[in-house]
Design an enzyme around this catalytic site. Structure first.
Site, PDB file in Angstrom:
ATOM      1  N   HIS A 157      13.533  11.135  18.031  1.00  0.00           N
ATOM      2  CA  HIS A 157      13.902  10.358  19.223  1.00  0.00           C
ATOM      3  C   HIS A 157      13.585   8.868  19.050  1.00  0.00           C
ATOM      4  CE1 HIS A 157      14.268  14.254  21.300  1.00  0.00           C
ATOM      5  NE2 HIS A 157      13.111  14.552  20.736  1.00  0.00           N
ATOM      6  N   SER A 278      22.923 -17.617  10.963  1.00  0.00           N
ATOM      7  CA  SER A 278      23.602 -17.879  12.230  1.00  0.00           C
ATOM      8  C   SER A 278      24.085 -19.316  12.249  1.00  0.00           C
ATOM      9  CB  SER A 278      22.642 -17.631  13.399  1.00  0.00           C
ATOM     10  OG  SER A 278      23.146 -18.181  14.590  1.00  0.00           O
ATOM     11  N   LYS A 284      17.632 -17.177  11.963  1.00  0.00           N
ATOM     12  CA  LYS A 284      18.154 -15.809  11.863  1.00  0.00           C
ATOM     13  C   LYS A 284      18.408 -15.368  10.426  1.00  0.00           C
ATOM     14  CE  LYS A 284      19.324 -13.341  14.640  1.00  0.00           C
ATOM     15  NZ  LYS A 284      20.622 -13.344  15.323  1.00  0.00           N
ATOM     16  N   GLU A 291      25.367  -3.759   8.577  1.00  0.00           N
ATOM     17  CA  GLU A 291      26.133  -3.595   9.815  1.00  0.00           C
ATOM     18  C   GLU A 291      27.590  -3.268   9.516  1.00  0.00           C
ATOM     19  OE1 GLU A 291      25.466  -7.180  12.006  1.00  0.00           O
ATOM     20  OE2 GLU A 291      23.367  -6.699  12.425  1.00  0.00           O
TER      21      GLU A 291
END
Length: 482
Positions: A157, A278, A284, A291
């Site tokens: 979980h 970024s 960043k 992704e």
């Protein structure tokens, strides 16, 4: 003007819209090697059975090899007016050798020709994907050996559950990928029946030898039913199904890399090779490669779903709907291949913060199950009772704002008098993972044994398990990142 390949029945050419919707050369040109290989096998068979003269056959094969060289060299001009790769090759062959080119299509149809080409292409793609999967597995196995003693939290979980070794976690993906390779291998076995010679749908009256062409093209046998041979697309549906499952596995791993590389976790770091920045936030580091791998499942599963929908209502045998099989399949197989390459690169590039992993594994009362197991083993307490007692111990630790290892023996006895000082020996995360020696468990020794087994499977060599005693948490500098 009507198309010279099939224009005898027609007095005029197709409307521009018809040409737009009908032409497939924009994507099926990539079948050129398979198409020419099939035509050479067919020509040789026609000569061996006396259907073609040897002179015509030699001329055809020489011409086909010349066409292949032109396409390989990038000097071949593909024509939309000729619809597909088959007509483009045949038209150029006629330009080179004359009327003999027209004899090549004896005893076959574009229906069995495209099915053969596509099967050959998918078979080649499967071989490439299996090789890529094996390469990724070997990369994971190597990292698993390096991280056999690296302790991290195991999650259920997405909550800290029990400590595990990072090597064990990586080997979980090796197992998944092994099943993926097995599914693709099974799909390859089932597709390896040759459609060539089934002609349009009913076979042919010419005395062809379908076993000869099947053997020449590396198929196990000819497809046994001509209707099925030209209308079957099970082979690409099955390949896309296996590809979708593999992409799911890659997506799950990519998701973990995204989570682990976040500032909140800090378990791993991807270098500049697999990260981006970024345009507005200079601090960043975005795990874009992971992704994008995570996103590829949408394209691959979408291709499977699309083709199932295309096929579901088609009566036997061939319908033009089936032209929609290739473009989406090419994209899906390309996407999986790229995802496997990207994931292999990230696995090799990964920097592991062992200290951060160890600290996270030690938090959240992750050795609570070890207490319950100890109560069963040492106090002869039924597990359900042990579970209840352990819950009370956890609650006490929460009250005292400490970990389980911070409780004194008096604290433990406050919950149950039968607990003695031996309990402290099983509270560390190192003790916890070392005790999980059941087959398939997370113990470092198990990790090395399983890694050696996988190396043997993947390389065909025998590997002895690497001895324990390598780098441990805190055994490196630079803030825990090596």
């Amino acid at each position: 003007m009507s198309n010279k390949m099939w224009g005898g029945r027609f007095s005029s050419g197709p409307d521009a819209i018809m040409e737009e919707i009908n032409a497939s050369i924009g994507f099926d040109h990539r079948l050129f090697k398979q198409d020419i290989a099939g035509s050479i096998a067919h020509a040789n068979m026609l000569a061996q059975t006396g259907i073609l003269t040897q002179d015509d056959t030699d001329s055809i094969i020489s011409g086909l090899q010349s066409v292949l060289a032109e396409i390989d060299a990038g000097t071949f001009t593909f024509s939309r007016a000729l619809e597909d790769i088959h007509m483009n090759v045949e038209s150029r062959l006629r330009e080179q050798i004359g009327d003999a080119a027209g004899r090549l299509h004896t005893a076959r149809s574009r229906n069995d020709q495209v099915a053969t080409d596509f099967k050959l292409y998918v078979r080649d793609a499967i071989d490439t994907l299996i090789a890529q999967i094996n390469t990724l597995q070997l990369g994971l196995v190597s990292r698993a050996e390096d991280e056999a003693e690296t302790i991290m939290p195991g999650f259920t979980h997405l909550q800290s559950a029990q400590p595990v070794t990072f090597g064990h976690h990586l080997l979980a993906y090796v197992e998944m990928l092994g099943r993926d390779a097995s599914r693709l291998s099974d799909a390859r076995k089932r597709l390896n029946e040759c459609p060539l010679g089934a002609a349009a749908l009913a076979g042919t009256s010419f005395p062809i030898d379908r076993h000869m062409t099947a053997n020449a093209l590396g198929f196990d046998r000819p497809a046994a039913n001509s209707l099925d041979a030209v209308s079957d697309r099970d082979f690409i549906l099955e390949a896309l199904s296996a590809a979708s499952i593999c992409a799911v596995h890659l997506s799950r791993f990519a998701e973990e890399l995204v989570i682990w590389s976040s500032a909140q976790f800090g378990f791993v770091r991807l270098s500049d090779k697999y990260s981006t920045g970024s345009s507005i936030m200079p601090q960043k580091r975005n795990p874009d490669a992971a992704e994008l791998v995570r996103a590829k499942i949408g394209r691959i599963l979408g291709a499977l779903t699309s083709l199932i929908v295309v096929m579901k209502g088609l009566p036997l045998a061939y319908s033009k709907d089936m032209q929609e099989d290739k473009e989406i399949a090419f994209d899906a197989l390309d996407s999986l291949s790229l995802s496997l390459a990207a994931m292999t690169g990230m696995v090799g590039d990964l920097k592991v913060n062992r200290d951060r992993m160890h600290a996270a594994a030690s938090a959240g009362f992750s050795t609570a199950t070890d207490i319950a197991d100890w109560l069963v083993r040492e106090v002869n307490m039924p597990f359900r009772d042990a579970h209840h007692v352990t819950g009370q111990i956890v609650a006490l630790a929460e009250q005292k704002n400490c970990g389980l290892e911070g409780l004194t023996i008096e604290d433990f006895k406050q919950v149950d008098q039968r607990i003695d000082s031996r309990i402290h020996k099983i509270l560390s995360v190192e003790s916890s993972v070392a005790s999980r020696q059941s087959y398939g468990g997370t113990a470092p020794a198990n990790v090395l044994t399983q890694a050696a087994r996988w190396k043997s499977v993947l390389t065909g060599q025998t590997h002895e398990p690497r001895p324990l005693g390598g780098k441990k948490h805190g055994d490196h500098g630079d803030g825990g990142v090596e």
